[in-house]
Scaffold this active site. Structure first.
Site, PDB file in Angstrom:
ATOM      1  N   TYR A  90      -4.414 136.678  16.421  1.00  0.00           N
ATOM      2  CA  TYR A  90      -4.527 135.225  16.321  1.00  0.00           C
ATOM      3  C   TYR A  90      -5.361 134.659  17.469  1.00  0.00           C
ATOM      4  CZ  TYR A  90      -0.692 135.903  13.016  1.00  0.00           C
ATOM      5  OH  TYR A  90       0.087 136.333  11.968  1.00  0.00           O
TER       6      TYR A  90
ATOM      7  N   HIS B 122       0.315 145.099  11.514  1.00  0.00           N
ATOM      8  CA  HIS B 122      -0.235 143.841  10.998  1.00  0.00           C
ATOM      9  C   HIS B 122      -1.170 144.047   9.798  1.00  0.00           C
ATOM     10  CE1 HIS B 122      -1.899 139.635  12.317  1.00  0.00           C
ATOM     11  NE2 HIS B 122      -1.511 139.652  11.067  1.00  0.00           N
TER      12      HIS B 122
HETATM   13  P1  NAD Z   1       2.038 127.698   7.239  1.00  0.00           P
HETATM   14  O1  NAD Z   1       2.327 127.738   5.798  1.00  0.00           O
HETATM   15  O2  NAD Z   1       3.158 127.662   8.205  1.00  0.00           O
HETATM   16  O3  NAD Z   1       1.045 126.472   7.452  1.00  0.00           O
HETATM   17  C1  NAD Z   1       0.473 126.168   8.658  1.00  0.00           C
HETATM   18  C2  NAD Z   1      -0.385 124.912   8.496  1.00  0.00           C
HETATM   19  O4  NAD Z   1       0.475 123.829   8.178  1.00  0.00           O
HETATM   20  C3  NAD Z   1      -1.097 124.521   9.792  1.00  0.00           C
HETATM   21  O5  NAD Z   1      -2.328 123.918   9.455  1.00  0.00           O
HETATM   22  C4  NAD Z   1      -0.168 123.486  10.394  1.00  0.00           C
HETATM   23  O6  NAD Z   1      -0.814 122.586  11.239  1.00  0.00           O
HETATM   24  C5  NAD Z   1       0.344 122.790   9.151  1.00  0.00           C
HETATM   25  N1  NAD Z   1       1.674 122.184   9.356  1.00  0.00           N
HETATM   26  C6  NAD Z   1       2.765 122.729   9.953  1.00  0.00           C
HETATM   27  N2  NAD Z   1       3.783 121.858   9.944  1.00  0.00           N
HETATM   28  C7  NAD Z   1       3.331 120.742   9.323  1.00  0.00           C
HETATM   29  C8  NAD Z   1       3.923 119.485   9.001  1.00  0.00           C
HETATM   30  N3  NAD Z   1       5.184 119.184   9.330  1.00  0.00           N
HETATM   31  N4  NAD Z   1       3.169 118.571   8.357  1.00  0.00           N
HETATM   32  C9  NAD Z   1       1.880 118.850   8.005  1.00  0.00           C
HETATM   33  N5  NAD Z   1       1.251 120.004   8.290  1.00  0.00           N
HETATM   34  C10 NAD Z   1       1.988 120.946   8.938  1.00  0.00           C
HETATM   35  O7  NAD Z   1       1.079 128.960   7.549  1.00  0.00           O
HETATM   36  P2  NAD Z   1       0.875 129.928   8.785  1.00  0.00           P
HETATM   37  O8  NAD Z   1       0.795 129.199  10.085  1.00  0.00           O
HETATM   38  O9  NAD Z   1      -0.223 130.821   8.386  1.00  0.00           O
HETATM   39  O10 NAD Z   1       2.192 130.813   8.759  1.00  0.00           O
HETATM   40  C11 NAD Z   1       3.209 130.648   9.705  1.00  0.00           C
HETATM   41  C12 NAD Z   1       3.266 131.802  10.663  1.00  0.00           C
HETATM   42  O11 NAD Z   1       3.644 132.984   9.964  1.00  0.00           O
HETATM   43  C13 NAD Z   1       1.946 132.177  11.367  1.00  0.00           C
HETATM   44  O12 NAD Z   1       1.711 131.336  12.482  1.00  0.00           O
HETATM   45  C14 NAD Z   1       2.218 133.615  11.734  1.00  0.00           C
HETATM   46  O13 NAD Z   1       3.028 133.678  12.885  1.00  0.00           O
HETATM   47  C15 NAD Z   1       3.037 134.104  10.539  1.00  0.00           C
HETATM   48  N6  NAD Z   1       2.171 134.769   9.536  1.00  0.00           N
HETATM   49  C16 NAD Z   1       2.038 136.119   9.611  1.00  0.00           C
HETATM   50  C17 NAD Z   1       1.196 136.774   8.732  1.00  0.00           C
HETATM   51  C18 NAD Z   1       1.053 138.265   8.831  1.00  0.00           C
HETATM   52  O14 NAD Z   1       1.723 138.879   9.631  1.00  0.00           O
HETATM   53  N7  NAD Z   1       0.213 138.880   8.059  1.00  0.00           N
HETATM   54  C19 NAD Z   1       0.472 136.067   7.768  1.00  0.00           C
HETATM   55  C20 NAD Z   1       0.647 134.700   7.694  1.00  0.00           C
HETATM   56  C21 NAD Z   1       1.506 134.053   8.583  1.00  0.00           C
END
Ligand code: NAD
Length: 326
Positions: free
Chosen positions: A71, A137
């Site tokens: 990230y 990952h």
């Molecule tokens: P998410 O579905 O959590 O969406 C994140 C997006 O939503 C960002 O743009 C954020 O600013 C916005 N957001 C968050 N809260 C909000 C709110 N209350 N109102 C409006 N917008 C809002 O997607 P993500 O961040 O990709 O997934 C969460 C976490 O999961 C990642 O940070 C990561 O740690 C993990 N993840 C891991 C993998 C992997 O291991 N392959 C893949 C995807 C995500």
């Protein structure tokens, strides 16, 4: 002041629900914090806002944090390390990853040598002595035989050395979990974008995962921006049709005076078979809203209407990684 702060934390940890993470003995908050936004993966992020978001998450009862060296190409881990400095180690369960260091095929390296070095680098950046959960990952980009025969045994050695406590795998195509778990044992799996309002395909895999006794982590309840009014970043892999229909659902909720993101968070955390749902943000106000939403029930009528709007694109997916792993 200190006493006031600790009463505030106790109150919030009483409001937050916790669930067991498989057989690890860990109890994780139903909503957890994803630190990818600290690496500016969605937009340019102010470091202080990012740090305040981590502190707000912990103060509101979140106890599980997920990050990766990938990230922001180590930026997220570095900023998270700054945020965690001085915070009691028993206040958070820390998960990071190995194997993914960029976007092209050549940026993946699941060799024993690289993942072993990677853990040392992450420990340094995060400023901790132990990583609670180390995850391979996005294994669909790798050779699953290598994951089973080389990567997981290398991580087990790090477990024995006390550098990590538990081992997991992450990925997008659900098929990879079945493949690896048929040949190896891990403590957790992390699936993303497969348990949200527009895609519930993870449900089908739950009996198999439960039979294997692994902790189930679901990420991206907002479908990486599809279910938000800001929409998706340019790299978002969803097909155009899915983006269009999700945008319709966003508008519909706005017209009703509601926020689709609220419904999306409530929907995701409601499934008791999923230990924790990881949401990402670098905005303290958004994490506060997300926690508040996770602690209240959805508007059932709006939920029905939104699911109807999303029906034409339900479980619509995209390719990720090697063809044979999809
Ligand atoms: P998410 O579905 O959590 O969406 C994140 C997006 O939503 C960002 O743009 C954020 O600013 C916005 N957001 C968050 N809260 C909000 C709110 N209350 N109102 C409006 N917008 C809002 O997607 P993500 O961040 O990709 O997934 C969460 C976490 O999961 C990642 O940070 C990561 O740690 C993990 N993840 C891991 C993998 C992997 O291991 N392959 C893949 C995807 C995500």
């Amino acid at each position: 002041m200190a006493q006031c702060l600790s009463s505030f934390r106790i109150l919030h940890s009483l409001l937050m629900q916790y669930r067991p993470l498989g057989q690890t003995g860990l109890n994780v908050s139903v909503l957890s914090y994803g630190a990818s936004p600290l690496g500016s993966v969605f937009r340019d992020v102010n470091e202080n806002d990012g740090i305040r978001t981590v502190h707000t998450a912990l103060d509101l009862g979140i106890n599980f944090i997920d990050v990766s060296p990938y990230y922001g190409l180590t930026k997220a881990e570095t900023v998270l390390g700054k945020a965690l400095k001085g915070i009691a180690r028993d206040r958070y369960i820390l998960a990071t990853k190995v194997g993914r260091y960029g976007d092209t095929g050549g940026d993946f390296d699941f060799s024993a040598e690289r993942v072993t070095r990677s853990v040392d680098e992450s420990l340094q950046r995060l400023g901790v002595d132990t990583i609670d959960l180390i995850q391979c990952h996005d294994i669909e980009y790798g050779d699953l035989n290598q994951i089973v025969d080389e990567t997981l045994p290398a991580l087990e050695k790090l477990c024995d050395a006390g550098k990590v406590r538990f081992i997991g795998i992450t990925g997008y195509p659900l098929k990879v979990f079945r493949e690896v778990l048929s040949h190896a044992t891990v403590d957790t799996i992390l699936s993303y974008c497969h348990y949200s309002l527009n895609d519930t395909s993870l449900e089908e895999l739950l009996p198999f995962l439960e039979e294997k006794g692994v902790g189930i982590i679901s990420a991206s309840p907002l479908s990486m921006g599809l279910l938000t009014s800001r929409g998706t970043p340019s790299w978002h892999p969803a097909p155009a049709e899915l983006k269009e229909v999700c945008a319709k659902a966003v508008t519909y909720c706005q017209e009703c005076g509601a926020d689709l993101s609220e419904l999306a968070v409530q929907f995701a955390v409601a499934n008791p078979r999923i230990a924790t749902t990881i949401v990402g943000t670098a905005n303290p106000e958004n994490i506060r809203k997300n926690v508040e939403w996770a602690q209240s029930a959805p508007d059932e009528e709006l939920l029905r209407e939104v699911r109807e709007i999303l029906r034409p694109v339900q479980n619509l997916t995209w390719m990720s990684g090697r063809a044979e792993n999809n």
